[in-house]
Write an enzyme that holds these catalytic residues in place. Structure first.
Site, PDB file in Angstrom:
ATOM      1  N   LEU A 264       0.836  -1.198   0.000  1.00 51.31           N
ATOM      2  CA  LEU A 264       0.000   0.000   0.000  1.00 51.31           C
ATOM      3  C   LEU A 264       0.871   1.248   0.000  1.00 51.31           C
ATOM      4  CD1 LEU A 264      -2.761   1.369   0.155  1.00 51.31           C
ATOM      5  CD2 LEU A 264      -2.619   1.207   2.642  1.00 51.31           C
ATOM      6  N   TYR A 265       1.969   1.205   0.748  1.00 54.11           N
ATOM      7  CA  TYR A 265       2.893   2.348   0.754  1.00 54.11           C
ATOM      8  C   TYR A 265       3.352   2.663  -0.669  1.00 54.11           C
ATOM      9  CZ  TYR A 265       7.312   4.866   1.246  1.00 54.11           C
ATOM     10  OH  TYR A 265       8.326   5.777   1.117  1.00 54.11           O
ATOM     11  N   ALA A 266       3.773   1.624  -1.397  1.00 56.38           N
ATOM     12  CA  ALA A 266       4.215   1.817  -2.780  1.00 56.38           C
ATOM     13  C   ALA A 266       3.079   2.372  -3.636  1.00 56.38           C
ATOM     14  CB  ALA A 266       4.712   0.496  -3.355  1.00 56.38           C
TER      15      ALA A 266
END
Length: 462
Positions: A264-266
Site C-alpha cells: 500500500l505504501y508503494a
C-alpha cells in the site's frame, strides 16, 4: 354596651379577613414573578448549552465535516502551543511575533538564495536537507506534525539542531489548508521540498488510513495551496523506489514499468506520481519526484533495519534476517544520507519555475522523476557483518523466509538520468556510511565506553 362590643369584634374579624386576602394576592404575584424569572433563566442556560454543543461538536450527519473540524482545531491548537513554547518571543498562529519568525527563517542570506518550505523537516531526510540549505545561505521554513510513528523525542532532537541554525519548524498537519495558506500568504516561497509522508512498508498493514491521509490527501492539499499561490513555487517531492514493485528488470530505471506496486505504501507513492502529473498538466506546477533507495545514516529512522539491528545486537537480542521464498539473500541499494541530500539539492537547483499564476496555467511546466540510489546492492547479511565488526559484538541471527507483507527482495538503482541532469553521483559505500552511523548512535544513546572504543578502533583501521 354589649351591642357595641359585638360590632367592634365583627369589624376586627372582617379586617383580618381582608388583610389575609391581600397577603394571598401578594404571595401569588411573587410566586408568578419568580416562576417567570426561573423559566427565563432556565431557557437562557439551555440556549447557551446548545450553542456550546454546536460549536464543539459538528452535526453527526456529516462525519467528514466533523473530522475536518476536529483535525483543523487540533492542528491549530498544537501549532499555537508549539509556537509559544519554542520561543518566548513567539505567539499563536497569525500573530506578529509568529509571522516574524516565519519570515526570518524563510529569508535567504546569500544573493539569489532560495526560499524553501521543507515539509517533514523534523524527519530524517528533511532535517539533513534543511541544515544543508540553511548553511549555504538559503531561507528554510520547516513544517512537521511530530507524529508518533516512531519516537517523537528523536524528531525533537533534530528540531533542536535546526533551531541552532535559525530554522523554525511550524508544527501542523498537511491537511490543515488554512494553516498552509497562511504560510504562503506570509512568504512567497520559491521552492517546496516535500518530504513529509507516512513511511514504512509493513506498517501499512496495521494502519492503512494513515498512508491515505498523509501520502495522498496531504499531498493533494499541498498542491492545491501551491497552485493558488502567486508566485507558484517549484516543487521537489519524495517518491520511493518501492514504486518499482514487482518489476524484475535490473537495475531499476525510470523508464521501467511502475504499475505493479507490492505494498500500500508503494501504491500511495505511485498515486503521488500520477497526481503530480495531473497538477503539472492542468495548473502549470513545476514538479520533480525523487525515488529514494533505502536511505541510512546518522539521525536515521528507528524503524529501518540497520537502526534496529544495531539496537538489538547491542542488547543481545536475536535479529531476523530475511531470505526470499526461493532461499536467496535479500539485498538493498543502501544509500547514505549525504548522497541523498546532494540529490535533493541538485533537483532544487535545476528545477524550473512553475508557469501558472493564481491557479491558472500559462504554459508548459517542468515534470521530472529521478532515481536517487547508491548503484551497489548489498545483501542484508553483509550489512549485519559490518555492524558486528563496528560494534565488537556477534549478532544472534535468525534466518527466516520473507513474509508476504509488501517487501521486495531486491533493489538496484540506475542513476544515470540524475547524473546527466544535475551531476548526482553517490560517493559513500556501506562500510563507510555505517561507521558514521554507529559513531552517532553510541554518542546519541550514551552507549558504554567499551563500544565507543571498538567504534573508534574501527575508524582508525579503516
Amino acid at each position: 354596651m354589649p351591642m357595641s362590643a359585638t360590632a367592634d369584634t365583627s369589624k376586627t374579624v372582617k379586617l383580618e379577613r381582608y388583610n389575609s386576602y391581600l397577603r394571598k394576592i401578594h404571595s401569588t404575584k411573587v410566586l408568578n414573578a419568580s416562576s417567570k424569572v426561573l423559566f427565563r433563566a432556565t431557557l437562557l442556560v439551555a440556549l447557551v448549552l446548545v450553542l456550546l454543543f454546536a460549536i464543539n461538536y459538528p452535526p453527526l450527519s456529516d462525519s467528514r465535516a466533523a473530522a475536518a473540524h476536529h483535525l483543523h482545531r487540533r492542528s491549530f491548537l498544537s501549532t499555537g502551543l508549539f509556537s509559544s513554547s519554542s520561543s518566548s518571543s513567539s505567539s499563536s498562529i497569525g500573530g506578529a511575533a509568529w509571522e516574524k519568525r516565519v519570515r526570518q527563517s524563510s529569508t535567504a542570506k546569500r544573493p539569489r538564495g532560495l526560499s524553501v518550505l521543507v515539509t517533514g523537516a523534523a524527519g530524517f531526510v528533511g532535517s539533513h536537507c534543511s541544515l544543508y540549505l540553511r548553511k549555504r545561505g538559503d531561507g528554510v521554513l520547516g513544517f512537521d506534525n511530530f507524529n508518533d510513528y516512531y519516537d517523537p523525542a528523536l524528531k525533537r532532537a533534530r528540531q533542536a539542531l535546526l533551531e541552532k541554525q535559525q530554522v523554525f519548524i511550524v508544527e501542523g498537519d498537511l491537511n490543515d489548508g488554512p494553516l498552509l495558506r497562511k504560510l504562503f500568504d506570509v512568504v512567497p516561497f520559491t521552492h517546496v521540498l516535500h518530504l513529509a509522508a507516512q513511511a514504512g512498508v509493513r506498517y501499512a498493514m496495521k494502519n492503512p488510513q494513515s498512508y491515505i491521509a498523509s501520502n495522498i490527501a496531504g499531498f493533494v492539499n499541498l498542491l492545491e495551496v501551491a497552485k493558488a499561490a502567486n508566485p507558484q513555487p517549484a516543487i521537489v517531492w519524495a517518491s520511493s523506489s518501492s514504486v518499482y514493485g514487482l518489476n524484475t528488470e535490473n537495475p531499476f530505471s525510470e523508464e521501467h514499468r511502475t504499475d505493479q506496486p507490492a505494498s500500500l505504501y508503494a501504491a500511495t507513492k505511485k498515486a503521488g506520481e500520477e497526481i503530480a502529473h495531473t497538477y503539472n498538466h492542468i495548473y502549470g506546477l513545476s514538479l520533480t519526484g525523487l525515488r529514494f533507495f533505502t536511505v541510512y545514516g546518522p539521525w536515521g529512522r528507528p524503524d529501518m533495519a540497520y537502526f534496529f539491528f544495531t539496537k538489538d545486537i547491542l542488547h543481545g537480542k536475536s535479529i531476523d534476517i530475511y531470505r526470499t521464498q526461493d532461499n536467496q539473500e535479500v539485498a538493498r541499494d543502501f544509500t547514505y544520507i549525504d548522497d541523498i541530500v546532494k540529490g535533493c539539492v541538485g533537483a532544487l537547483d535545476t528545477a524550473e519555475k512553475s508557469t501558472g499564476s493564481g491557479g491558472k496555467k500559462r504554459g508548459q511546466a517542468q515534470l521530472r522523476v529521478y532515481n536517487l540510489g547508491n548503484t551497489s546492492p548489498v545483501p542484508v547479511g553483509r550489512l549485519v557483518s559490518i555492524l558486528e565488526g563496528l560494534l565488537g559484538t556477534k549478532a544472534k541471527k535468525h534466518l527466516i523466509k520473507m513474509p508476504r507483507n509488501g517487501d521486495v527482495p531486491y533493489t538496484h538503482a540506475n542513476v544515470s538520468l540524475a547524473y546527466k541532469d544535475f551531476g548526482y553521483k553517490p560517493t559513500t559505500d556501506l562500510a563507510a556510511g555505517l561507521r558514521k552511523f554507529v559513531k552517532w548512535y553510541v554518542g546519541y544513546y550514551g552507549i558504554q565506553p567499551r563500544v565507543k572504543k571498538e567504534t573508534s578502533h574501527a575508524e582508525d583501521s579503516a
